[in-house]
Design a protein around this motif. Sequence first.
Motif, short mmCIF file in Angstrom:
data_model
loop_
_atom_site.label_atom_id
_atom_site.label_comp_id
_atom_site.label_asym_id
_atom_site.label_seq_id
_atom_site.Cartn_x
_atom_site.Cartn_y
_atom_site.Cartn_z
N GLU A 98 0.80 -1.22 0.00
CA GLU A 98 0.00 0.00 0.00
C GLU A 98 0.83 1.27 0.00
O GLU A 98 0.69 2.11 -0.89
N VAL A 99 1.71 1.43 0.98
CA VAL A 99 2.43 2.70 1.14
C VAL A 99 3.38 2.96 -0.02
O VAL A 99 3.33 4.03 -0.64
N LEU A 100 4.27 2.01 -0.31
CA LEU A 100 5.24 2.22 -1.39
C LEU A 100 4.57 2.41 -2.76
O LEU A 100 4.96 3.33 -3.50
N PRO A 101 3.54 1.61 -3.11
CA PRO A 101 2.86 1.87 -4.38
C PRO A 101 2.18 3.25 -4.42
O PRO A 101 2.20 3.92 -5.44
N LEU A 102 1.59 3.66 -3.29
CA LEU A 102 0.97 4.99 -3.24
C LEU A 102 2.01 6.09 -3.42
O LEU A 102 1.77 7.07 -4.14
N GLU A 103 3.15 5.93 -2.78
CA GLU A 103 4.23 6.92 -2.94
C GLU A 103 4.63 7.05 -4.41
O GLU A 103 4.81 8.16 -4.91
N ALA A 104 4.79 5.93 -5.08
CA ALA A 104 5.19 5.94 -6.49
C ALA A 104 4.15 6.68 -7.35
O ALA A 104 4.52 7.48 -8.22
N ILE A 105 2.88 6.44 -7.07
CA ILE A 105 1.82 7.11 -7.83
C ILE A 105 1.83 8.61 -7.56
O ILE A 105 1.75 9.42 -8.50
N VAL A 106 1.96 8.98 -6.30
CA VAL A 106 1.96 10.42 -5.95
C VAL A 106 3.18 11.11 -6.56
O VAL A 106 3.07 12.23 -7.07
N GLU A 107 4.34 10.45 -6.54
CA GLU A 107 5.53 11.03 -7.16
C GLU A 107 5.33 11.24 -8.66
O GLU A 107 5.73 12.28 -9.21
N LEU A 132 2.38 11.66 -10.14
CA LEU A 132 1.42 12.76 -10.26
C LEU A 132 2.10 14.11 -10.05
O LEU A 132 1.76 15.09 -10.71
N LEU A 133 3.07 14.15 -9.14
CA LEU A 133 3.81 15.39 -8.88
C LEU A 133 4.58 15.84 -10.13
O LEU A 133 4.63 17.03 -10.44
N GLU A 134 5.18 14.90 -10.82
CA GLU A 134 5.92 15.21 -12.04
C GLU A 134 5.02 15.84 -13.11
O GLU A 134 5.44 16.69 -13.87
N GLU A 135 3.76 15.38 -13.12
CA GLU A 135 2.82 15.81 -14.14
C GLU A 135 1.95 16.99 -13.71
O GLU A 135 1.26 17.58 -14.54
N ALA A 136 2.00 17.34 -12.43
CA ALA A 136 1.12 18.39 -11.90
C ALA A 136 1.49 19.74 -12.50
O ALA A 136 2.67 20.09 -12.61
N GLU A 137 0.46 20.50 -12.87
CA GLU A 137 0.70 21.80 -13.48
C GLU A 137 0.46 22.95 -12.51
O GLU A 137 1.22 23.91 -12.50
N SER A 138 -0.57 22.86 -11.71
CA SER A 138 -0.86 23.99 -10.81
C SER A 138 -0.08 23.84 -9.51
O SER A 138 0.15 22.74 -9.01
N GLU A 139 0.33 24.98 -8.96
CA GLU A 139 1.08 25.00 -7.71
C GLU A 139 0.23 24.47 -6.55
O GLU A 139 0.72 23.78 -5.66
N GLU A 140 -1.04 24.81 -6.58
CA GLU A 140 -1.96 24.36 -5.53
C GLU A 140 -2.04 22.83 -5.48
O GLU A 140 -1.99 22.24 -4.41
N TYR A 141 -2.14 22.22 -6.65
CA TYR A 141 -2.22 20.76 -6.72
C TYR A 141 -0.89 20.14 -6.29
O TYR A 141 -0.86 19.15 -5.57
N ARG A 142 0.23 20.76 -6.69
CA ARG A 142 1.55 20.27 -6.29
C ARG A 142 1.70 20.30 -4.77
O ARG A 142 2.20 19.36 -4.18
N GLU A 143 1.22 21.36 -4.14
CA GLU A 143 1.31 21.48 -2.68
C GLU A 143 0.49 20.38 -2.01
O GLU A 143 0.93 19.79 -1.01
N LYS A 144 -0.68 20.13 -2.56
CA LYS A 144 -1.53 19.06 -2.02
C LYS A 144 -0.82 17.71 -2.13
O LYS A 144 -0.79 16.93 -1.17
N LEU A 145 -0.23 17.43 -3.29
CA LEU A 145 0.49 16.18 -3.50
C LEU A 145 1.72 16.08 -2.60
O LEU A 145 2.02 15.01 -2.07
N PHE A 146 2.43 17.20 -2.39
CA PHE A 146 3.57 17.20 -1.47
C PHE A 146 3.12 16.83 -0.06
O PHE A 146 3.81 16.11 0.65
N GLY A 147 1.96 17.34 0.35
CA GLY A 147 1.44 17.00 1.67
C GLY A 147 1.14 15.52 1.81
O GLY A 147 1.46 14.89 2.82
N ILE A 148 0.54 14.96 0.76
CA ILE A 148 0.24 13.52 0.76
C ILE A 148 1.53 12.72 0.80
O ILE A 148 1.68 11.77 1.56
N LEU A 149 2.50 13.13 -0.03
CA LEU A 149 3.77 12.42 -0.10
C LEU A 149 4.51 12.50 1.24
O LEU A 149 5.07 11.49 1.71
#
Length: 161
Positions: free
Chosen positions: A101-110, A112-129
């Motif tokens: 669960e944790v490692l696969p989720l981290e890989a997905i969030v990472e 998504l971070l690479e592909e994220a365009e808005s700063e707001e979404y990137r901040e949200k993903l950083f929080g999750i990561l």
Amino acid sequence: MGLRDIRRFVEIVERLLTRWGYSHTDAKVYAYLLLSEEPLTINDLAELTNLSRSSISVSLSKLTRDYMVSVRKVGKTKYFSPIPAFLEKFLEQPKEMLEKEVLPLEAIVEKLLEEAESEEYREKLFGILKDLKNLQCVLEEIIKIETEKLQCLKGEGPSKG
């Protein structure tokens, strides 16, 4: 043990085992085996649990495969006995959670971070990561402690230091 105590025991075992990925049927069968003073047959379990013989058979196959139940054949009759494995199953949880669960989720969030365009979404993903990385750290520490402190499981008492 009264009927109320038996029901409560079965209910708690069901809650534990379903949390660990077993079905309610698996858990109910295992609970009744734990409570029995002697090995039980599929017919015995069907009578005790009010479950079908086929569903009990499926559960016993899984429980036997997972080393939670042993089987002994006498003639054509199979007798099933429980192997208490609560601690073993509990100790598997941190490793399974980390790997499945944790490692696969981290890989997905990472990703998504690479592909994220808005700063707001990137901040949200950083929080999750960050939260997932903290969980990974805690799980790794738990796994390390379990590995280092297995003496108590072997009856050797607590380790020093």
